[in-house]
Scaffold this active site. Structure first.
Site, PDB file in Angstrom:
ATOM      1  N   LYS A  88       4.808  -5.448  -6.432  1.00 21.73           N
ATOM      2  CA  LYS A  88       3.858  -4.520  -6.905  1.00 21.73           C
ATOM      3  C   LYS A  88       3.534  -3.400  -5.902  1.00 21.73           C
ATOM      4  O   LYS A  88       2.534  -3.554  -5.151  1.00 21.73           O
ATOM      5  CB  LYS A  88       2.666  -5.097  -7.649  1.00 21.73           C
ATOM      6  CG  LYS A  88       1.320  -4.163  -7.870  1.00 21.73           C
ATOM      7  CD  LYS A  88       1.941  -3.150  -9.021  1.00 21.73           C
ATOM      8  CE  LYS A  88       0.687  -2.201  -9.409  1.00 21.73           C
ATOM      9  NZ  LYS A  88       0.318  -1.131  -8.426  1.00 21.73           N
ATOM     10  N   PRO A  89       4.296  -2.308  -5.987  1.00 23.55           N
ATOM     11  CA  PRO A  89       3.782  -1.172  -5.079  1.00 23.55           C
ATOM     12  C   PRO A  89       2.836  -0.438  -5.510  1.00 23.55           C
ATOM     13  O   PRO A  89       2.364  -0.348  -6.571  1.00 23.55           O
ATOM     14  CB  PRO A  89       5.196  -0.327  -5.049  1.00 23.55           C
ATOM     15  CG  PRO A  89       5.829  -0.386  -6.520  1.00 23.55           C
ATOM     16  CD  PRO A  89       5.584  -1.909  -6.835  1.00 23.55           C
ATOM     17  N   PRO A 147       0.780  -1.111   0.130  1.00 22.08           N
ATOM     18  CA  PRO A 147       0.020  -0.008   0.052  1.00 22.08           C
ATOM     19  C   PRO A 147       0.848   1.166   0.105  1.00 22.08           C
ATOM     20  O   PRO A 147       2.125   1.229   0.269  1.00 22.08           O
ATOM     21  CB  PRO A 147      -0.680  -0.249   1.107  1.00 22.08           C
ATOM     22  CG  PRO A 147       0.246  -0.880   2.264  1.00 22.08           C
ATOM     23  CD  PRO A 147       0.952  -1.613   1.361  1.00 22.08           C
ATOM     24  N   TRP A 148       0.124   2.587  -0.232  1.00 19.98           N
ATOM     25  CA  TRP A 148       0.758   3.713  -0.209  1.00 19.98           C
ATOM     26  C   TRP A 148       1.064   4.355   1.152  1.00 19.98           C
ATOM     27  O   TRP A 148       1.819   5.012   1.134  1.00 19.98           O
ATOM     28  CB  TRP A 148       0.032   4.630  -0.884  1.00 19.98           C
ATOM     29  CG  TRP A 148      -1.604   4.799  -0.611  1.00 19.98           C
ATOM     30  CD1 TRP A 148      -2.554   4.210  -1.229  1.00 19.98           C
ATOM     31  CD2 TRP A 148      -1.998   5.204   0.381  1.00 19.98           C
ATOM     32  NE1 TRP A 148      -3.727   4.303  -0.610  1.00 19.98           N
ATOM     33  CE2 TRP A 148      -3.272   5.170   0.311  1.00 19.98           C
ATOM     34  CE3 TRP A 148      -1.552   6.191   1.401  1.00 19.98           C
ATOM     35  CZ2 TRP A 148      -4.307   5.692   1.234  1.00 19.98           C
ATOM     36  CZ3 TRP A 148      -2.330   6.946   2.421  1.00 19.98           C
ATOM     37  CH2 TRP A 148      -3.632   6.465   2.237  1.00 19.98           C
ATOM     38  N   GLU A 180     -14.509   2.576   8.386  1.00 17.06           N
ATOM     39  CA  GLU A 180     -13.160   2.954   8.508  1.00 17.06           C
ATOM     40  C   GLU A 180     -13.180   4.350   7.963  1.00 17.06           C
ATOM     41  O   GLU A 180     -13.150   4.264   6.805  1.00 17.06           O
ATOM     42  CB  GLU A 180     -12.249   2.254   8.079  1.00 17.06           C
ATOM     43  CG  GLU A 180     -10.917   2.585   8.501  1.00 17.06           C
ATOM     44  CD  GLU A 180      -9.687   1.574   8.172  1.00 17.06           C
ATOM     45  OE1 GLU A 180      -8.647   1.540   8.628  1.00 17.06           O
ATOM     46  OE2 GLU A 180      -9.880   0.691   7.198  1.00 17.06           O
ATOM     47  N   PHE A 236     -10.312   6.326   7.807  1.00 11.85           N
ATOM     48  CA  PHE A 236      -8.997   6.625   7.084  1.00 11.85           C
ATOM     49  C   PHE A 236      -8.582   7.931   6.851  1.00 11.85           C
ATOM     50  O   PHE A 236      -7.971   8.550   5.915  1.00 11.85           O
ATOM     51  CB  PHE A 236      -8.928   5.711   5.787  1.00 11.85           C
ATOM     52  CG  PHE A 236      -7.615   4.860   5.752  1.00 11.85           C
ATOM     53  CD1 PHE A 236      -7.437   3.898   6.488  1.00 11.85           C
ATOM     54  CD2 PHE A 236      -6.485   5.111   4.736  1.00 11.85           C
ATOM     55  CE1 PHE A 236      -6.193   3.223   6.582  1.00 11.85           C
ATOM     56  CE2 PHE A 236      -5.428   4.402   4.941  1.00 11.85           C
ATOM     57  CZ  PHE A 236      -5.251   3.271   5.518  1.00 11.85           C
TER      58      PHE A 236
END
Length: 515
Positions: free
Chosen positions: A207-208, A182-183, A417, A419
């Site tokens: 895979k970023p 994830p970022w 959530e 976030f």
């Protein structure tokens, strides 16, 4: 993350001014680590079709880099490289000592280049520099840890049921591991997965996230310098357009033995279905809906510090961020008063600047989500006692730290959530009521509660339905601990000695007819 990130509400992250100024003086060029190509089979390459996409700084949305926009054909090439390295080039026969030595070299190189890595991370994610430096420390610690664990992947001799047999259990690497990261933690989520996989003897295809590929490429640049053989480390970059198809390929390819994914529950469910195609090993660290319970007996000063740490790291964009604040009625008003004072004192702005504690959200989709959740709550009767608006004077992706009270169970903030930098407060009367609210979700990643009643501490710890619990503590992540959730928050554990288990299988050997 761990206590390396000091209390929000003081200075940037507790770093003394001299340390922050020293960092600002060390603004060396990052071009030696910032890459504009992907890394496959030991080579820095473009996408086969020549496509590229831009990486922007969420503070001002300016372009800070351009990287290959790869598709399934490029990802297939990376999978082939990892598969050949594992089998044909005999990585699966490498010794634990050899793998440990390479991981240690990688760790030391990342330590030596921590300033540059942090600069890249702040530029593409928006998090304040002290938080980026903290993440570098945290992420590097996984590489050091698994370098040490590589030599402790033990087997077993099991007492046999017959005197002429010998029963042995060994652990072997599963093969190629596809890592989808994830970022929000572009360094630590890669190192936590890749270091464990490589320690076990696997090869990896990473895979970023499309928002933060530059940190991933900086890390693999240092892995290259550490001397990992060709094909062991592969990084495939892609825009959001190609992300789903590459993810599906990693899940369905016969050459990929395991998938590890950190991200939303919705995407995790999709990947889980796709992995069923080959009955593939999968580890999932998914979304949370963390309760933060403050009982009447709590030390309120410590509870406020814990709330700030748990909620506002990375602008509230962490999977273990406190999401629902349950405050017992006896201390409700005082807790809100203390918390509001601290929230209003937070410094918002460009994370590369001294003293900034809250940066921007990662992209427009996150801004829209946070705004929608707060607006929904207001329309249904909630009260916004601090914040509750975008900060357009700071930039398009900034949202003011917010406190919302008078919550109801038909509000999005109550059930989902957010976030983002939003504290939603629910008043409760009894412990039973708090546990009922806390457990009334299919998410079960992290939970927090504050109490000085020892009986209550043990009782609530047992009854709270989450995989991780902070008891009188708002920062719970550390390398040594098993990180993961229950219910729809995931499968498996990362970090700790159990992190290796995701990348090995147990082989049973029965030696019979022994004299």
């Amino acid at each position: 993350m761990s206590a390396i990130l000091l209390t929000l509400g003081r200075r940037a992250s507790g770093l003394p001014r001299t340390a922050v100024c020293k960092f600002n003086m060390l603004q060396r060029s990052v071009h030696n680590l910032q890459q504009d190509k992907a890394f496959v089979n030991g080579q820095w390459i473009e996408a086969r079709q020549g496509a590229k996409f831009e990486v922007t700084n969420p503070v001002n949305e300016k372009v800070i880099g351009v990287v290959p926009d790869m598709d399934v054909s490029d990802a297939n090439e990376a999978i082939d490289a990892a598969y050949n390295a594992f089998y044909d080039k005999q990585w699966h026969n490498s010794t634990a000592k050899e793998r440990a030595a390479l991981l240690k070299k990688w760790f030391h190189l990342m330590e030596q280049n921590r300033t540059e890595i942090a600069q890249i991370m702040t530029a593409e994610s928006g998090k304040p520099i002290p938080e980026s430096l903290g993440e570098v420390t945290y992420g590097n610690s996984f590489v050091e840890w698994f370098a040490e664990e590589a030599r402790r992947i033990y087997g077993e001799i099991v007492p046999a049921p017959a005197s002429n047999r010998q029963v042995m259990l060994t652990r072997q690497p599963v093969g190629v591991a596809g890592l989808i990261t994830p970022w929000n933690f572009p360094h630590a989520m890669i190192t936590r997965k890749a270091a464990a996989a490589i320690a076990a003897g696997c090869t990896v295809v990473i895979k970023p996230a499309e928002d933060t590929p530059l940190t991933a490429l900086a890390l693999v640049k240092l892995a290259e310098e550490a001397g990992f053989p060709k094909g062991v480390f592969n990084v495939v970059t892609s825009s959001r357009k190609n992300a789903a198809s590459i993810g599906e390929l990693l899940c369905k390819s016969d050459k990929v033995a395991a998938i590890s994914f950190t991200g939303s529950t919705e995407v995790g469910k999709l990947l889980y279905k796709q992995c069923a195609h080959g009955i593939k090993r999968i580890g999932l660290e998914l979304g949370g809906n963390a309760p933060f319970i403050v009982f009447d007996s709590a030390d309120l000063d410590k509870a406020v510090i814990g709330a700030m740490n748990s909620k506002f790291r990375n602008c509230g964009q962490t999977c273990v961020s406190a999401n629902r604040f349950l405050v017992q009625e006896g201390i409700h008003d005082k807790f809100i008063s203390l918390l509001t004072e601290r929230v209003k004192a937070l410094k918002i702005g460009d994370g590369s600047q001294d003293g900034v504690q809250i940066g921007p959200l990662i992209n427009h989709a996150q801004v829209d989500k946070v705004s929608n959740f707060v607006d929904d709550a207001k329309q249904k009767g909630a009260q916004v006692i601090s914040g509750g608006r975008q900060l357009s004077n700071q930039g398009a992706l900034f949202y003011e730290p917010t406190i919302v009270t008078h919550m109801r169970d038909d509000m999005k903030l109550y059930n989902e959530e957010v976030f983002g930098p939003v504290i939603s407060v629910i008043k409760f009367k009894t412990e039973e009521e708090a546990l009922k609210i806390a457990n009334s979700t299919q998410r079960g990643l992290a939970g927090y509660f504050y109490s000085t009643d020892l009986n209550q501490v043990f009782r609530v710890s047992r009854l709270l339905e989450t995989g991780m619990i902070g008891v009188n503590e708002g920062l719970i992540s550390c390398t040594e601990a098993a990180f993961g959730g229950i219910k729809e928050s995931g499968i498996g554990r990362e970090g700790s000695k159990y992190g290796i288990d995701e990348y090995v299988y147990i082989k049973y050997l029965c030696y019979g007819n022994l004299d």
